[in-house]
Scaffold this active site. Structure first.
Site, PDB file in Angstrom:
ATOM      1  NE  ARG A  54      47.040 -30.019  63.903  1.00 51.70           N
ATOM      2  CZ  ARG A  54      48.440 -30.156  63.495  1.00 51.70           C
ATOM      3  NH1 ARG A  54      49.275 -29.092  63.310  1.00 51.70           N
ATOM      4  NH2 ARG A  54      48.962 -31.462  63.560  1.00 51.70           N
ATOM      5  N   GLY A  86      47.632 -25.073  65.152  1.00 50.80           N
ATOM      6  CA  GLY A  86      48.369 -25.378  66.390  1.00 50.80           C
ATOM      7  C   GLY A  86      49.567 -24.241  66.380  1.00 50.80           C
ATOM      8  CE  LYS A 165      44.456 -28.802  59.958  1.00 49.51           C
ATOM      9  NZ  LYS A 165      45.267 -28.035  60.647  1.00 49.51           N
ATOM     10  NE  ARG A 197      53.280 -25.471  55.967  1.00 49.40           N
ATOM     11  CZ  ARG A 197      54.027 -26.289  56.937  1.00 49.40           C
ATOM     12  NH1 ARG A 197      53.447 -26.952  57.993  1.00 49.40           N
ATOM     13  NH2 ARG A 197      55.420 -26.422  57.110  1.00 49.40           N
ATOM     14  CB  SER A 234      46.974 -24.800  58.513  1.00 50.96           C
ATOM     15  OG  SER A 234      47.265 -25.232  59.655  1.00 50.96           O
ATOM     16  NE  ARG A 327      52.860 -21.550  65.721  1.00 50.79           N
ATOM     17  CZ  ARG A 327      53.251 -22.911  65.229  1.00 50.79           C
ATOM     18  NH1 ARG A 327      53.218 -23.299  63.727  1.00 50.79           N
ATOM     19  NH2 ARG A 327      54.060 -23.758  65.893  1.00 50.79           N
ATOM     20  CB  SER A 346      48.963 -20.122  60.253  1.00 55.86           C
ATOM     21  OG  SER A 346      49.327 -21.508  59.820  1.00 55.86           O
ATOM     22  CB  ALA A 349      54.785 -18.925  54.775  1.00 48.94           C
ATOM     23  N   GLY A 357      58.233 -14.601  53.754  1.00 48.85           N
ATOM     24  CA  GLY A 357      57.297 -13.342  54.376  1.00 48.85           C
ATOM     25  C   GLY A 357      56.075 -14.365  54.167  1.00 48.85           C
TER      26      GLY A 357
END
Length: 368
Positions: A54, A86, A165, A197, A234, A327, A346, A349, A357
């Protein structure tokens, strides 16, 4: 009167440091480097704490764009929002998506309705002990509101994807907090990715009115009934603030593109992907004047260990991270339905869609 025109270019890459595709488009005049607002990319790293693909990708892009913009590489990184995700497991294909924005002087012929708009904002730098906690939620909510204003979007219903990010913890950052007499949300660098996140996603939900504002530290990674339907966050080691990119539709945009979204209830929710495609005229009865540009989605292993009543083993695999499993699974599903592996999926979650989901957004090009 429409004031901005947003462009979107998806460019395949041969590796994290490959900038040739972007440079070719700049050289041909297809992209004005001064108009680049954000670049989202998928790199072929592991997506974990030690995924330096990244940072490598961002450094390569900044170095290549610096002479084009007559700026230092450091100044380029401050000017353009870079979000590298990534992990290109399975059929996912490494690529970047470049978003441009320019002012327009007059109403273009044939443009009607709300069109794609983009806005960007940054939070302040966070202290290590603020990651995954109320401060990150509150500051992210402020940044989302600022990014909406930058995009010319007033109605939260017109926001279809918020890409963020956000930072993570390292042992040095944990030690720095301890030296000040403070404890971090976790001492695990890997777990801190989820905390960051999750708090960032809750900040999006607060800003858009999806949940009440009176949430705090105790809700992060615990209240999975609290989530945003459009957040995509992310984590990365390369920053200590949040970069917020809001994508939606606006009457002020003269773009040739449109965006919409749906919410996957689990990792095999093909109906939601088809609904997202259909909402921009790309479903089973695809309109002739529409072309798929890219799909953006979040993926995670369902935290209860099941998918539609059947046990999955993603959380119990000590060889491969659950985010990599997710992923690959969701990437394969979306690629099969979209007809391309060059999609942005990505992992991780937390509070981004219902547990297990996640949101899925589609950008289409319209031929007016």
């Amino acid at each position: 009167m429409r004031t901005t025109s947003v462009g979107v270019h998806k460019i395949a890459t041969k590796g994290p440091g490959d900038v040739s595709g972007l440079m070719n488009l700049i050289g041909s005049g297809a992209i004005d480097p001064a108009s680049i607002l954000a670049i989202l990319g998928k790199t072929e790293g592991n997506g974990g704490v030690n995924d330096f693909t990244r940072e490598y990708a961002v450094a390569a892009l900044c170095s290549a764009l610096a002479p084009k913009l007559d700026l230092s590489a450091e100044a380029v990184e401050q000017r353009i929002a870079f979000v590298m995700s990534g992990g290109t497991e399975g059929v996912l294909s490494p690529h970047i998506t470049v978003f441009t924005r320019q002012q327009v002087q007059q109403q273009p012929a044939g443009i009607s309705g709300k069109r794609l708009s983009i806005g960007m904002a940054h939070t302040r730098d966070f202290l290590p002990e603020e990651l995954g906690r109320s401060a990150q939620i509150t500051e992210t909510a402020k940044a989302v509101t600022a990014a909406m204003a930058d995009a010319g979007i007033a109605d939260p219903a017109d926001v279809h994807f918020v890409q963020i990010k956000c930072p993570l913890l390292t042992s040095e950052r944990v030690e720095a907090a301890a030296a000040r007499g403070n404890k971090t949300a976790t001492t695990s660098a890997y777990s801190s990715m989820a905390y960051s996140r999750g708090a960032s996603a809750l900040g999006v939900a607060v800003a858009l009115g999806e949940i009440a504002a009176d949430i705090g530290d105790q809700d992060v990674l615990r209240r999975y009934d609290l989530f945003s339907k459009v957040a995509s966050t992310s984590s990365g080691i390369e920053l200590m603030h949040n970069v917020v990119i809001v994508l939606g539709n606006s009457e002020s945009s003269a773009s040739a593109f449109e965006i919409s979204h749906a919410v996957m209830s689990d990792a095999i929710d093909a109906a939601a992907v088809l609904a997202a495609l259909g909402s921009v005229g790309l479903g089973a009865r695809a309109q002739a004047d529409r072309e798929l540009v890219n799909i953006f989605a979040k993926a995670e292993a369902s935290p209860d260990g099941t998918v539609r009543g059947f046990r999955h083993t993603m959380l119990e695999d000590t060889d491969i991270s659950s985010t990599r499993h997710a992923r690959a699974a969701v990437g394969g599903l979306i690629a099969g339905l979209a007809g391309t592996g060059a999609v942005y999926v990505s992992g991780g979650a937390e509070h981004q869609g219902p547990a297990g989901g996640g949101p899925v957004a589609v950008i289409a090009r319209l031929s007016d």
